[in-house]
Design a protein around this motif. Structure first.
Motif, PDB file in Angstrom:
ATOM      1  N   LYS A 145     -67.664  37.184 -14.065  1.00 26.09           N
ATOM      2  CA  LYS A 145     -67.301  35.992 -14.411  1.00 26.09           C
ATOM      3  C   LYS A 145     -68.426  35.069 -13.721  1.00 26.09           C
ATOM      4  O   LYS A 145     -68.716  35.206 -12.637  1.00 26.09           O
ATOM      5  N   LEU A 146     -68.802  34.018 -14.580  1.00 23.97           N
ATOM      6  CA  LEU A 146     -69.849  32.965 -14.233  1.00 23.97           C
ATOM      7  C   LEU A 146     -69.129  31.884 -13.973  1.00 23.97           C
ATOM      8  O   LEU A 146     -68.286  31.553 -15.004  1.00 23.97           O
ATOM      9  N   PRO A 147     -69.530  30.781 -13.011  1.00 24.99           N
ATOM     10  CA  PRO A 147     -68.943  29.430 -13.179  1.00 24.99           C
ATOM     11  C   PRO A 147     -69.275  28.653 -14.449  1.00 24.99           C
ATOM     12  O   PRO A 147     -70.496  28.772 -14.752  1.00 24.99           O
ATOM     13  N   ALA A 148     -68.158  28.067 -14.978  1.00 24.77           N
ATOM     14  CA  ALA A 148     -68.483  27.299 -15.932  1.00 24.77           C
ATOM     15  C   ALA A 148     -69.311  25.662 -15.834  1.00 24.77           C
ATOM     16  O   ALA A 148     -69.105  25.545 -14.526  1.00 24.77           O
ATOM     17  N   LEU A 149     -70.094  25.334 -16.523  1.00 21.07           N
ATOM     18  CA  LEU A 149     -70.821  24.242 -16.034  1.00 21.07           C
ATOM     19  C   LEU A 149     -70.034  22.974 -15.779  1.00 21.07           C
ATOM     20  O   LEU A 149     -70.327  22.150 -14.922  1.00 21.07           O
ATOM     21  N   GLN A 150     -68.947  22.875 -16.379  1.00 19.24           N
ATOM     22  CA  GLN A 150     -67.880  21.831 -16.120  1.00 19.24           C
ATOM     23  C   GLN A 150     -67.695  21.750 -14.502  1.00 19.24           C
ATOM     24  O   GLN A 150     -67.560  20.863 -13.757  1.00 19.24           O
ATOM     25  N   ASP A 151     -67.129  23.102 -14.182  1.00 19.56           N
ATOM     26  CA  ASP A 151     -67.030  23.241 -12.709  1.00 19.56           C
ATOM     27  C   ASP A 151     -67.960  23.024 -11.722  1.00 19.56           C
ATOM     28  O   ASP A 151     -67.751  22.206 -10.528  1.00 19.56           O
TER      29      ASP A 151
END
Length: 516
Positions: free
Chosen positions: A448-454
């Motif tokens: 899992k990679l962090p979403a750009l919004q986060d």
């Protein structure tokens, strides 16, 4: 970068003989790079007390251990790998040399030698100006410079131009971009207004520094006069040669400019231009090292102050030996008024400055509509090219952890570069295109990679906290605390347009208030 340089020498590997032109090129380039040399400037140093600055063996050893072992050796041939491996053993010897240099306000000539490697600025070279002079200097001297630089930055006054964002603690390109955009958007929120942005380009800015003028400016900033004399000696009497392939030019002794490739040069240039500030309240001069932008806030079509600012900047450049490159200087006009009017062009030295619809400003593509489609399209394209490398690495059997690290370093760094400044005003379409890259990378890495919004939200909150803690930050005043009963809450900035509401500072204030 080195692919362009390779084109100079590739044909030497073929059967064709070396021509006279090849042999003469280093000498021609050396004379061209030294074209700003001013022999009329006196080089005598005023008598001062000895410099009180000195370094310990521990400080020297720590600096030696920080050098990059892959960096090329300078003209002295001493490799960085040796300094790093033998840092503790060599620290005492070089501590004595460094301290003696500071005590006498003199730099050994062997430390000042530079070998210039010309790197083409573009694929096809048509003139000498298409080469960028990158200096190979002594690794030992670079370590010495790093120690001096740390001392200078720690002694600079808080009154230094707040709109110089380079080489200051808690300042970055994000801050420079966000400040520029907020200044423009706040002004555009009013009636009958528009903004003119002038992106200045200097001709070989580092090579034009006059050391005697620099020293005067350093003294006005409160630096030790003896240390100023050391800087003067560091920048004068510098032997320089140009190397192209196996051909080396005859040496020239330079007394003007700061070599590109030295640790101190960018800081010295920033200090040299510290007095280049706006003279009118309706204008701002944003600086990040050599990048200078004039932002003119125009109301009721009155451009008097802006045009006077540009004229004053031209005078300042003449007084400080800096040459404005009008052909590369661009102007962008942001005007959202319904009734569009003709904007008369700006002139510098009798030449019209080209007006552009978009410009790459400190690494991001800014447009006259202040939308981010051009920027997101550019970084998505670049990130997708890196996804190919990520897929190849997976085929080679790299672990998910290694693949994730590769993604964070080479792909996320592109997608999230200066994200706090631009992501808030991205369209839904822009955000989908960006997140699509993240999802592709996630399928390849298997984690899992962090979403750009986060990522955007986290960085906005983190940066806001840093600005609030730094009372000298130029944007600190935008975070106004509410009454003591509402501790942790900050006054919201009034905004009439969505562009301003979605900008970094307003987003940051909302985040701080919601976290409370």
């Amino acid at each position: 970068m080195w692919q362009g340089l390779q084109s100079i020498t590739d044909y030497r590997k073929k059967s064709s003989p070396v021509t006279d032109q090849d042999v003469l090129l280093p000498g021609r380039l050396n004379n061209f790079f030294a074209r700003f040399e001013d022999n009329t400037v006196p080089l005598t140093r005023p008598a001062t007390k000895t410099c009180g600055l000195s370094f310990t063996a521990a400080e020297v050893s720590k600096t030696f251990k920080r050098v990059n072992p892959r960096k090329a050796a300078g003209p002295d041939g001493i490799p960085s790998r040796a300094l790093r491996a033998c840092a503790d053993q060599l620290a005492g010897v070089f501590m004595d040399i460094f301290n003696q240099s500071l005590y006498q306000s003199a730099v050994p000539t062997c430390f000042k030698r530079a070998t210039i490697v010309p790197v083409p600025k573009k694929a096809k070279v048509t003139e000498l100006n298409d080469y960028r002079p990158v200096a190979l200097t002594s690794v030992i001297m670079k370590c010495f410079e790093r120690l001096v630089k740390d001392h200078i930055t720690s002694t600079l006054p808080d009154t230094l131009d707040p709109l110089q964002f380079a080489y200051r603690p808690n300042r970055s390109t994000d801050d420079a971009i966000s400040n520029t955009l907020h200044t423009a958007l706040t002004h555009l929120d009013k009636r009958n207004t528009y903004v003119r942005m002038l992106f200045i380009d200097y001709s070989s800015a580092f090579n034009t520094i006059v050391p005697s003028k620099l020293v005067i400016k350093l003294e006005t900033l409160g630096l030790d006069p003896a240390l100023c004399n050391w800087v003067l000696d560091f920048l004068t009497g510098r032997p320089q040669v140009v190397r192209v392939g196996n051909n080396i030019s005859s040496p020239l002794i330079l007394n003007t400019g700061a070599p590109q490739g030295c640790v101190l040069s960018p800081l010295l240039y920033s200090l040299f231009t510290h007095d280049c500030v706006a003279t009118h309240a309706s204008n701002s001069i944003i600086k990040f090292a050599g990048d200078t932008t004039v932002v003119g806030l125009i109301t009721n079509n009155d451009e008097t102050a802006y045009r006077e600012e540009v004229r004053a900047l031209g005078v300042w450049c003449q007084e400080n030996n800096l040459t404005l490159n009008v052909n590369k200087t661009k102007e962008m006009i942001v005007d959202f008024r319904k009734q569009q009017r003709e904007h008369p062009p700006i002139h510098i030295d009798g030449t019209v400055v080209e007006r552009v619809a978009s410009f790459k400003f400190l690494g991001i593509h800014i447009t006259d509509k202040l939308n981010w489609s051009t920027h997101t399209d550019s970084i998505v394209k670049k990130a997708q090219q890196r996804l190919f490398n990520l897929r190849r690495l997976k085929k080679f059997g790299l672990s998910p952890k290694a693949l994730t690290n590769f993604y964070r370093c080479t792909i996320e760094s592109i997608l999230a570069g200066c994200i706090t400044a631009w992501y808030g005003n991205c369209t839904a379409l822009n955000r989908k295109a960006l997140q699509r890259v993240v999802r592709s990378a996630q399928r390849i890495t298997g984690g899992k990679l962090p979403a750009l919004q986060d990522t955007y939200t986290t960085r906005c909150h983190r940066k806001a906290i840093k600005i609030i803690k730094d009372i000298n930050h130029p944007s600190h005043c935008l975070f106004t605390p509410l009454s003591s009963r509402r501790r942790g809450q900050y006054r919201c900035i009034k905004a009439g347009t969505e562009r301003l509401k979605n900008s970094f500072y307003l987003k940051a204030i909302r985040l701080l208030n919601s976290h409370h």
